[in-house]
Design a protein around this motif. Structure first.
Motif, PDB file in Angstrom:
ATOM      1  N   SER A  92      -3.203   6.372 -11.923  1.00  0.00           N
ATOM      2  CA  SER A  92      -1.961   7.061 -11.135  1.00  0.00           C
ATOM      3  C   SER A  92      -0.350   6.920 -11.651  1.00  0.00           C
ATOM      4  N   LYS A  93       0.005   8.077 -11.555  1.00  0.00           N
ATOM      5  CA  LYS A  93       1.639   7.893 -11.850  1.00  0.00           C
ATOM      6  C   LYS A  93       2.342   8.120 -10.624  1.00  0.00           C
ATOM      7  N   ASP A  94       1.993   8.143  -9.534  1.00  0.00           N
ATOM      8  CA  ASP A  94       2.611   8.405  -8.165  1.00  0.00           C
ATOM      9  C   ASP A  94       2.716   7.000  -7.524  1.00  0.00           C
ATOM     10  N   ASN A  95       2.756   6.951  -6.177  1.00  0.00           N
ATOM     11  CA  ASN A  95       2.868   5.770  -5.312  1.00  0.00           C
ATOM     12  C   ASN A  95       1.537   5.339  -4.732  1.00  0.00           C
ATOM     13  N   THR A  96       0.468   5.750  -5.459  1.00  0.00           N
ATOM     14  CA  THR A  96      -0.932   5.277  -4.824  1.00  0.00           C
ATOM     15  C   THR A  96      -0.989   3.782  -4.580  1.00  0.00           C
ATOM     16  N   ARG A  97      -0.577   3.033  -5.730  1.00  0.00           N
ATOM     17  CA  ARG A  97      -0.840   1.676  -5.978  1.00  0.00           C
ATOM     18  C   ARG A  97       0.247   0.826  -5.021  1.00  0.00           C
ATOM     19  N   SER A  98       1.522   1.267  -4.843  1.00  0.00           N
ATOM     20  CA  SER A  98       2.402   0.563  -3.873  1.00  0.00           C
ATOM     21  C   SER A  98       1.977   0.742  -2.329  1.00  0.00           C
ATOM     22  N   LEU A  99       1.313   2.151  -2.053  1.00  0.00           N
ATOM     23  CA  LEU A  99       0.779   2.251  -0.816  1.00  0.00           C
ATOM     24  C   LEU A  99      -0.459   1.363  -0.307  1.00  0.00           C
ATOM     25  N   LEU A 100      -1.205   1.304  -1.357  1.00  0.00           N
ATOM     26  CA  LEU A 100      -2.363   0.537  -1.091  1.00  0.00           C
ATOM     27  C   LEU A 100      -1.828  -1.103  -0.769  1.00  0.00           C
ATOM     28  N   ASP A 101      -1.091  -1.725  -1.647  1.00  0.00           N
ATOM     29  CA  ASP A 101      -0.380  -2.809  -1.334  1.00  0.00           C
ATOM     30  C   ASP A 101       0.337  -2.986  -0.050  1.00  0.00           C
ATOM     31  N   SER A 102       1.017  -2.215   0.319  1.00  0.00           N
ATOM     32  CA  SER A 102       1.756  -2.304   1.603  1.00  0.00           C
ATOM     33  C   SER A 102       0.857  -2.241   2.719  1.00  0.00           C
ATOM     34  N   GLU A 103       0.062  -1.430   2.751  1.00  0.00           N
ATOM     35  CA  GLU A 103      -0.855  -0.852   3.998  1.00  0.00           C
ATOM     36  C   GLU A 103      -2.103  -1.746   4.042  1.00  0.00           C
ATOM     37  N   PHE A 104      -2.570  -2.225   3.102  1.00  0.00           N
ATOM     38  CA  PHE A 104      -3.964  -2.815   3.176  1.00  0.00           C
ATOM     39  C   PHE A 104      -4.008  -4.231   2.293  1.00  0.00           C
ATOM     40  N   GLY A 105      -2.676  -4.690   1.891  1.00  0.00           N
ATOM     41  CA  GLY A 105      -2.677  -5.873   0.957  1.00  0.00           C
ATOM     42  C   GLY A 105      -3.265  -7.030   1.633  1.00  0.00           C
ATOM     43  N   HIS A 106      -3.296  -7.189   3.100  1.00  0.00           N
ATOM     44  CA  HIS A 106      -3.495  -8.458   3.608  1.00  0.00           C
ATOM     45  C   HIS A 106      -5.246  -8.319   4.180  1.00  0.00           C
TER      46      HIS A 106
END
Length: 641
Positions: free
Chosen positions: A328-342
């Motif tokens: 992915s070139k968008d914010n998919t990765r950062s969203l996954l980390d921030s919302e579900f990283g725990h």
């Protein structure tokens, strides 16, 4: 009841499932009997024909009953008994006044003064009809290892059969019996005294829970009240203690798979034929007893949070998610980390872009789960969708189970729209799985429907043994061949229409495009028919109908400048199929593909091949490749020249 020759066959049905049939010798026609007496008391149904009494069990209430006579020259009269059913069996059956003894696990037990009770007849019935399943469970499992102590805890409101059978089969083991019915307790005490049964202890629930939590060695829990009385205690045990525990029980509603997946052995029987079984002798090799939901994501930032949140909102540790970020070139990765990283139930894998098929295969090969599902990153599911399907997959043993789906369009005032299945399956027969209505549907119905690999749960060993993967060289519509091959090999599936997968509609979907990616259809169906020939499938008409519908749909949505080239490529594929499967194949294709130019392309291709013999080998010949990458290469070459 159905008279056949010189006997009468009597049976009962509950939830669409027949019980064990009884055959009664009968020389005269059933119509010659003056009356058949059916006496209903509590869960027992006694059928008296000429003095021969047969016992059945049924959930029956005299306040809510419907009786009818189906047959010729049969009528009925309902009478409310003024007195309760007497305990003396002679009132019911003048030819057999008592049950003096029963045979339990090969040993004859005398009933003494209990022989005239209705409970004695219940015990006789259980010995005749319930023994084989219990013996089969014991004989197919390793309940304990040599040198280990072994305790059996029996928890049942009225039944004493399992307790007696266990005491005979395991004479040196401790049998702890929890009995909440005084009549059953009295019968058990009489039998113990009459037959010197000494390894059964009548216990309270506190004693048995203490043994479960603090005792040592292997334990078998058995009886219909196991989860009612000890469910919370079982769930709170350590993993080590659960690994020493086996359970044999009848249940009314499903027990979540995750609550019992760590047990050594398990047999849970539900009405309707559902059964959850675990066998410590076989295990799952290196597979974990869980469901992994594979989500292939590419630039899915707009939808990924809702998608993953809906799957993880199942309150289950045994339903997990693997997201494959396909470059992915968008914010998919950062969203996954921030919302579900725990959340430990989520695993995120990263790879270079290779297409949806590549990402799905990558996630599947990274999983160690016993069951697999696939979800598109722009869709979402209703609460409990995958946890319920996972339980159903385990209770049914089916290769495929599926939920329903609807269409979701956020731009509409009423965003949810029903799929065609609501009407199509409206009158299909159903059975119950807990509180849910469940259908069983066949390959033809699944293959004819919209490709929907995303609302299904698959047994991993099934997919692996059949070598069913997504074709990675196909960058769009790869789910078509996966659906056709998987449903064909499974033959049928269990279906819960009330569970909903929400299939999002938006402008960026592949299905909304009219570009060169539609040429993947030709390549994909070429693979399907090559598999049909290689495996000698005899139901290719289903594939012909699916192919024809799909090609017609592509022709209808393609950009105008691509239509003729697509029809020419499709005609080459169809001509090879006709050369293999004959004129009937042509009629199916022509009936479905109704563009006026397609017939001309097909006739031209058949004329070109007319000098060659027909035969099953034609789908195995690739011919000119119509893959989108080849089309782009040819277009680029023409521009250069």
């Amino acid at each position: 009841m159905q008279p056949e020759h010189d006997y009468i066959a009597i049976n009962s049905m509950e939830d669409g499932v027949w019980g064990a049939e009884l055959s009664i010798p009968h020389e005269a026609a059933i119509a010659h009997d003056e009356s058949i007496i059916v006496w209903m008391t509590g869960p027992r149904i006694y059928v008296n024909i000429q003095g021969r009494v047969s016992l059945f069990y049924m959930n029956f209430s005299s306040d809510n009953h419907t009786l009818y006579a189906a047959g010729k020259n049969i009528s009925y009269e309902w009478r409310q008994a003024k007195l309760a059913l007497p305990h003396r069996v002679s009132y019911l059956n003048p030819t057999t006044k008592s049950v003096s003894e029963v045979k339990v696990s090969g040993r004859v037990l005398k009933l003494g003064s209990a022989q005239y009770t209705a409970m004695a007849h219940d015990l006789l019935h259980e010995c005749e009809y319930n023994s084989s399943r219990y013996i089969g469970f014991l004989g197919s499992r390793i309940l304990y290892h040599p040198g280990d102590s072994f305790t059996i805890i029996d928890a049942d409101q009225r039944s004493i059969y399992l307790c007696l059978a266990a005491s005979i089969l395991f004479p040196h083991s401790r049998i702890m019996k929890v009995c909440t019915d005084e009549e059953a307790k009295s019968l058990l005490q009489i039998i113990m005294l009459e037959n010197r049964v000494e390894n059964i202890e009548l216990c309270g629930i506190t004693e048995t829970v203490d043994e479960l939590r603090e005792g040592r060695g292997a334990i078998l829990l058995q009886g219909s009240l196991v989860f009612d009385l000890m469910g919370d205690s079982i769930e709170g045990l350590s993993s080590a203690r659960k690994s020493e525990l086996s359970i044999y029980s009848e249940i009314e509603s499903p027990v979540q798979t995750g609550k019992v997946s760590q047990l050594r052995n398990l047999h849970l029987q539900m009405s309707g034929g559902w059964a959850l079984q675990l066998n410590g002798m076989s295990g799952h090799c290196d597979r974990k007893r869980q469901l992994d939901v594979i989500v292939a994501a590419y630039n899915a930032g707009a939808y990924i949070v809702q998608c993953i949140g809906s799957i993880l909102d199942q309150t289950r540790d045994d339903v997990r998610v693997i997201v494959v970020d396909d470059g992915s070139k968008d914010n998919t990765r950062s969203l996954l980390d921030s919302e579900f990283g725990h959340d430990e139930r989520l695993t995120v894998l990263y790879k270079e872009n290779g297409g949806c098929a590549s990402a799905r295969n990558y996630g599947r090969l990274s999983s160690l789960a016993s069951h697999i599902a696939f979800v598109d990153a722009d869709d979402f599911v209703s609460p409990g969708f995958f946890s319920t399907l996972y339980d159903l997959a385990n209770y049914s043993g089916c290769e495929i189970v599926q939920g329903g789906f609807d269409f979701y369009d956020a731009s509409k005032s009423e965003p949810y729209r029903q799929s065609y299945e609501e009407e199509y399956y409206k009158n299909w027969p159903r059975t119950k799985f807990g509180d849910l209505d469940v259908l069983r549907i066949g390959f033809r119905d699944m293959a004819a429907g919209q490709p929907s690999i995303w609302r299904r749960v698959y047994r991993r060993d099934f997919l692996d043994s059949k070598s069913i993967f997504f074709r990675e060289s196909i960058r769009a519509y790869d789910d078509y061949s996966f659906q056709l091959l998987s449903t064909h090999e499974a033959r049928d599936a269990v279906f819960v229409p009330s569970l909903k997968y929400h299939y999002r509609q938006h402008p960026d979907q592949d299905v909304k495009s009219g570009d060169v990616r539609h040429f993947n259809m030709v390549t994909m169906f070429h693979d399907v028919f090559a598999s049909a020939v290689a495996n000698s499938w005899d139901d290719v008409d289903v594939f012909l109908e699916s192919m024809s519908h799909s090609l017609q749909w592509s022709i209808s949505v393609l950009e105008p400048h691509l239509k003729d080239q697509f029809m020419a490529s499709s005609a080459k594929l169809c001509a090879r199929i006709i050369k293999s499967f004959g004129k009937n194949a042509r009629s199916i294709i022509i009936d479905q593909i109704n563009h006026p130019n397609f017939d001309n392309y097909l006739d031209e291709e058949l004329a070109r091949l007319s000098a060659f013999p027909a035969g099953a080998f034609w789908p195995l010949i690739a011919g000119e490749l119509s893959h989108p990458d080849m089309l782009r290469m040819r277009a680029a070459a023409r521009r250069i020249l």
